[in-house]
Design a protein around this motif. Sequence first.
Motif, PDB file in Angstrom:
ATOM      1  N   ILE A   5       0.853  -1.181   0.000  1.00  0.00           N
ATOM      2  CA  ILE A   5       0.000   0.000   0.000  1.00  0.00           C
ATOM      3  C   ILE A   5       0.894   1.237   0.000  1.00  0.00           C
ATOM      4  CG2 ILE A   5      -1.795   1.268   1.221  1.00  0.00           C
ATOM      5  CD1 ILE A   5      -2.704  -1.393   0.040  1.00  0.00           C
ATOM      6  N   LEU A   6       0.776   2.042  -1.031  1.00  0.00           N
ATOM      7  CA  LEU A   6       1.558   3.263  -1.130  1.00  0.00           C
ATOM      8  C   LEU A   6       0.716   4.442  -0.674  1.00  0.00           C
ATOM      9  CD1 LEU A   6       3.175   2.801  -4.658  1.00  0.00           C
ATOM     10  CD2 LEU A   6       4.123   2.162  -2.445  1.00  0.00           C
ATOM     11  N   THR A   7       1.336   5.383   0.006  1.00  0.00           N
ATOM     12  CA  THR A   7       0.678   6.642   0.312  1.00  0.00           C
ATOM     13  C   THR A   7       1.124   7.645  -0.737  1.00  0.00           C
ATOM     14  OG1 THR A   7       0.662   6.149   2.669  1.00  0.00           O
ATOM     15  CG2 THR A   7       0.342   8.438   2.031  1.00  0.00           C
ATOM     16  N   THR A   8       0.168   8.177  -1.474  1.00  0.00           N
ATOM     17  CA  THR A   8       0.484   9.029  -2.617  1.00  0.00           C
ATOM     18  C   THR A   8       0.105  10.473  -2.318  1.00  0.00           C
ATOM     19  OG1 THR A   8      -0.033   7.154  -4.055  1.00  0.00           O
ATOM     20  CG2 THR A   8       0.197   9.304  -5.100  1.00  0.00           C
ATOM     21  N   PRO A   9       1.088  11.333  -2.010  1.00  0.00           N
ATOM     22  CA  PRO A   9       0.784  12.750  -1.845  1.00  0.00           C
ATOM     23  C   PRO A   9       0.683  13.437  -3.201  1.00  0.00           C
ATOM     24  CG  PRO A   9       2.782  12.087  -0.643  1.00  0.00           C
ATOM     25  CD  PRO A   9       2.464  11.023  -1.643  1.00  0.00           C
ATOM     26  N   ALA A  10      -0.200  14.409  -3.306  1.00  0.00           N
ATOM     27  CA  ALA A  10      -0.304  15.229  -4.514  1.00  0.00           C
ATOM     28  C   ALA A  10      -0.302  16.694  -4.102  1.00  0.00           C
ATOM     29  CB  ALA A  10      -1.575  14.899  -5.287  1.00  0.00           C
ATOM     30  N   LEU A  11       0.315  17.519  -4.906  1.00  0.00           N
ATOM     31  CA  LEU A  11       0.456  18.939  -4.603  1.00  0.00           C
ATOM     32  C   LEU A  11       0.337  19.731  -5.890  1.00  0.00           C
ATOM     33  CD1 LEU A  11       1.626  21.592  -3.249  1.00  0.00           C
ATOM     34  CD2 LEU A  11       3.885  20.587  -3.611  1.00  0.00           C
ATOM     35  N   ASP A  12      -0.494  20.775  -5.880  1.00  0.00           N
ATOM     36  CA  ASP A  12      -0.503  21.695  -7.003  1.00  0.00           C
ATOM     37  C   ASP A  12      -0.768  23.107  -6.510  1.00  0.00           C
ATOM     38  OD1 ASP A  12      -3.109  20.408  -6.589  1.00  0.00           O
ATOM     39  OD2 ASP A  12      -3.850  21.676  -8.191  1.00  0.00           O
ATOM     40  N   LEU A  41      -4.602  22.485  -1.289  1.00  0.00           N
ATOM     41  CA  LEU A  41      -4.171  21.737  -2.473  1.00  0.00           C
ATOM     42  C   LEU A  41      -2.987  20.814  -2.194  1.00  0.00           C
ATOM     43  CD1 LEU A  41      -4.662  24.451  -5.242  1.00  0.00           C
ATOM     44  CD2 LEU A  41      -6.219  22.631  -4.527  1.00  0.00           C
ATOM     45  N   ARG A  42      -2.966  20.273  -0.990  1.00  0.00           N
ATOM     46  CA  ARG A  42      -2.020  19.215  -0.621  1.00  0.00           C
ATOM     47  C   ARG A  42      -2.842  18.053  -0.089  1.00  0.00           C
ATOM     48  NH1 ARG A  42       3.246  21.128   0.193  1.00  0.00           N
ATOM     49  NH2 ARG A  42       3.439  23.389  -0.054  1.00  0.00           N
ATOM     50  N   GLY A  43      -2.551  16.852  -0.525  1.00  0.00           N
ATOM     51  CA  GLY A  43      -3.352  15.727  -0.066  1.00  0.00           C
ATOM     52  C   GLY A  43      -2.574  14.431  -0.032  1.00  0.00           C
ATOM     53  N   THR A  56      -9.667  14.500  -5.427  1.00  0.00           N
ATOM     54  CA  THR A  56     -10.469  15.601  -5.946  1.00  0.00           C
ATOM     55  C   THR A  56      -9.694  16.877  -5.657  1.00  0.00           C
ATOM     56  OG1 THR A  56     -12.555  14.449  -5.523  1.00  0.00           O
ATOM     57  CG2 THR A  56     -12.655  16.835  -5.818  1.00  0.00           C
ATOM     58  N   THR A  57      -9.310  17.597  -6.687  1.00  0.00           N
ATOM     59  CA  THR A  57      -8.481  18.778  -6.505  1.00  0.00           C
ATOM     60  C   THR A  57      -8.864  19.822  -7.546  1.00  0.00           C
ATOM     61  OG1 THR A  57      -6.180  19.554  -6.289  1.00  0.00           O
ATOM     62  CG2 THR A  57      -6.627  17.916  -8.012  1.00  0.00           C
TER      63      THR A  57
END
Length: 220
Positions: A5-12, A41-43, A56-57
């Motif tokens: 299980i990977l934890t995937t951060p997203a940032l924009d 906008l960080r998740g 959802t971003t």
Amino acid sequence: PNPPILTTPALDCNATGVYSGVVASGNGDTTDSSNLNATFLRGLQPTQYDGVAQFTTLFPGHYTGRAPHIHVLAHFNGSVLANSTYGGGTASHVGQIFFDQDLIAQVDTVAPYSENTQPLTTNAEDSIFAEEAATSDPVVEYSLIGDTIADGIFAWVSFGVDLTQQFTVTPASTLTENGGVANADSGMGGGPGGPGGNSTGGPPSGAVPSGVAPSGVAKV
């Protein structure tokens, strides 16, 4: 065996090209120190059994020198901390995803994107895009949710993660119990990767591959 299980951060950045958690030249109002404490906008999302993570971003805006993009990392064996940030574990992927130029043009006709006064850098002019496109397809597939771009889009992209890779992530800032603290060694404020890093498959700006898993809380 079950996949990890990977934890995937997203940032924009937001519609006018500003990142949360960063106070630096070229990132909005440099006198607004409160942005260092912001987390918009960080998740973080864990992947499902099939390796899929969903967010959802907002569609990212643009800032000087960079085409619209979203930063994506893949961590595993870390943990979510009491302040809802993520620490420890191993960072095995650091990358960015991009958007079709025609889609960007459509988005830029809609407020508040149309109010962005920073010059637009196209994909063809973005050095990070060129670096990624040389070995992969960094552009998302997409479909309009409604009749117009203002109704939103559904986008998807696939990429592989080599779990034998371990990158040291140099954050732009760290969120502590007393608020955000800027990292003077992050390279933010002029590097082509923006806050936290550069291209897919390579370590972020100022960081090198390491055999030691990164520690602390990265606000990339």
